[in-house]
Design a protein around this motif. Structure first.
Motif: not given
Ligand code: MLT
Length: 327
Positions: A63-90
């Motif tokens: 399953q690929i679950v979509v998680e909406n992380v809005g705010g600051a024109g998309g940069t908050l969501g991008a930061a969420r992934v930049a700082n996620a575990d680099a294991d392929g699950y985000t």
């Protein structure tokens, strides 16, 4: 002797860690994957992500679950992934905003060109310049005249500085040489609600969010930002026909993973993306929404990396000329 033991110990540890990473990636994916959409649910980015995620899930068997992380024109969501575990699950599905934010934000919480692995390009979506249904103007010339005459009260909705809707609104205001009042939302899904209710006057948004409204006559549409008219919106002139060629823009979307994600995982995600772009359900739905899947040759890490680098360079002078920064 002690130094030798220490070196041997460190080497052994590194080898064990590498083996376990490869072993993990070899069985990848073993559990559900999160796909972050950096805007609110119900908007154009969310629509693209859910279609692609549904197809990729079938290929990956998880399953690929979509998680909406809005705010600051998309940069908050991008930061969420930049700082996620680099294991392929985000992973992150983002668009042109990944490039424009690199100039718009002088203090981004991540390094655009160093924080992500690239999976591939997804689609390039045209934008449509809209107004609330009871807007007095019936063509773009009339809208420009109205905006200039009422510049201190005309409101333009966007999904925050760095969003595609922000970029298109900025191109419009630069083209008419008139700053207007901008109203930011966490996504153009909620912004559309206010446009339909007449709480905001103008919005430039992607056809993946506006086609149904335009076809249903619930908004006024003035132009499309593609080089040619769209099959499904034949009566809508292009910005070039309407006299604003500088507004021509396509909103390209890509899938990213955190830097350091194992290559085996990135390759499996890229292969699943290629399958999704050939999925009939995806291409049919994209066509109904005024867009089309990127060609298979673009669903690669190399294509997305090249696109991002060239688009940062392309939009930097345009943003600097407009003088619009987030901080
Ligand atoms: C934008 O950049 O305007 C976003 O696409 C809005 C959204 O997806 O909600």
């Amino acid at each position: 002797m002690k130094i030798l033991n220490a070196v041997l110990g460190a080497t052994a540890l590194a080898a064990v860690s590498l083996v376990s990473t490869i072993a993990q990636a070899a069985g990848y994916p073993e559990r559900q994957i999160t796909m972050v959409v950096p805007f609110a649910a119900g908007g154009p980015t969310d629509t693209v992500a859910r279609l692609v995620a549904e197809s990729m899930s079938k290929t990956l068997g998880q399953q690929i679950v979509v998680e909406n992380v809005g705010g600051a024109g998309g940069t908050l969501g991008a930061a969420r992934v930049a700082n996620a575990d680099a294991d392929g699950y985000t992973v992150l599905l983002h668009h042109i905003g990944m490039a424009t934010s690199d100039t718009l934000y002088r203090k981004l919480p991540y390094e655009t060109l160093n924080a992500f692995e690239y999976v591939g390009l997804v689609t390039e979506v045209p934008m449509t310049l809209l107004a609330r249904k009871d807007m007095e103007a019936n063509d773009l010339a009339g809208l420009i005249e109205y905006a200039k005459a009422n510049k201190d009260k005309v409101t333009v909705a966007n999904a925050g500085i760095g969003a595609a809707s922000h970029l298109c609104g900025m191109l419009f205001m630069s083209a008419i040489e008139t700053p207007l009042v901008t109203v930011p939302y966490k996504g153009t899904g909620p912004a559309m609600t206010d446009l339909l209710g007449g709480q905001v006057d103008i919005m430039c948004d992607q056809t993946t969010n506006t086609t149904k409204q335009i076809q249903g006559g619930t908004v006024k549409a003035y132009a499309v930002t593609s080089p040619e008219r769209l099959e499904i919106l034949k009566d809508l002139p292009t910005v070039k026909e309407a006299g604003l060629p500088q507004m021509e823009v396509g909103i390209w979307h890509g899938v990213y993973a955190p830097k350091g994600t194992p290559k085996e995982a990135v390759d499996k995600l890229s292969e699943a993306l290629k399958v999704a772009l050939k999925d009939n359900n995806v291409s049919t739905r994209f066509a109904e929404l005024g867009t089309a899947p990127s060609p298979e040759s673009d669903a690669t890490p190399e294509a997305l990396k090249a696109k991002l680098e060239s688009e940062i360079a392309r939009w930097k002078p345009v943003i600097e000329a407009a003088g619009q920064y987030a901080d």
